[in-house]
Design an enzyme around this catalytic site. Sequence first.
Site, PDB file in Angstrom:
ATOM      1  CB  ALA A  33      -0.916  -0.022   1.222  1.00 55.18           C
ATOM      2  CG  ASN A  34      -0.197   4.624  -1.665  1.00 54.14           C
ATOM      3  OD1 ASN A  34      -0.927   5.471  -1.141  1.00 54.14           O
ATOM      4  ND2 ASN A  34      -0.581   3.926  -2.733  1.00 54.14           N
ATOM      5  NE  ARG A  35       5.110   7.115   4.376  1.00 51.10           N
ATOM      6  CZ  ARG A  35       5.278   6.409   5.484  1.00 51.10           C
ATOM      7  NH1 ARG A  35       4.313   6.331   6.377  1.00 51.10           N
ATOM      8  NH2 ARG A  35       6.424   5.790   5.706  1.00 51.10           N
TER       9      ARG A  35
END
Length: 228
Positions: A33-35
Amino acid sequence: FSSTSDAKPLSGCRVIVTSGPTHEPIDPVRYIANRSSGKQGHELAAAAARLGADVTLVSGPVSIAEPAGVRIVRVSTAEEMLAAVKHALPADIAIFAAAVADWRVATPNTSKIKKSTSDAPPALTLAENPDILKTIAQLRKGRPPLVVGFAAETNDVVAHAKKKLKSKGADWIVANDVSSPIGVMGGERNAVHLLTSAGVESWPEMSKTEVAIRIVTRAAAHLATLKR
Ligand code: CTP
Ligand code: CA
């Protein structure tokens, strides 16, 4: 008084917004995933709805509140997001604010990968995800008249964003510096550059709500010129 058409410049218009990250499974319990928080995308959807649009918000997994007055389609992977966007067409405006994972695990494990089965850490083989913005911007039939992409950059923001404006086939790119000390990813504020065929506008730092209002107001005005 009921509101006039001036107050609702997007009434009768269909708007699609993507928002949030995507989650790409490694196995049933783990993912890449990412932020991204989804704040900017959700604010765009809310702002379009306030201008009277029929809004479909295609959202990756986020923990923020759902905006009022929009149709929400929840997805987790990039492939699901693309399918949901295609399903939501036709649209007058499509805004791609999601931080889509560029790669997925080519073959996610169907059972949990066990630490004990090997003595080396597992290697992940990645496959490239579909580019949702590019796919929709380059549709021969049913392309929304206004396609807006984002560019998440950490350096040479405008130069990278200019390349994206061309390579993706978008009408506009909203570029943000995600390494800025104001904390764009996850934060409440944003400082963006709007790239159009007319050039680059660098907007001052403001709240994500205000960025959304300005983009959607501009989009409504632009759409009016196309329909004239
Ligand atoms: N985007 C998309 N689908 C992808 C990747 C990106 O729709 N698989 C969209 C994003 O929603 C954004 C724009 O493309 O509107 C640019 O995303 P960004 O990550 O900045 O650019 P990339 O083309 O993925 O290039 P890179 O990450 O290498 O900078
Ligand atoms: Ca990317």
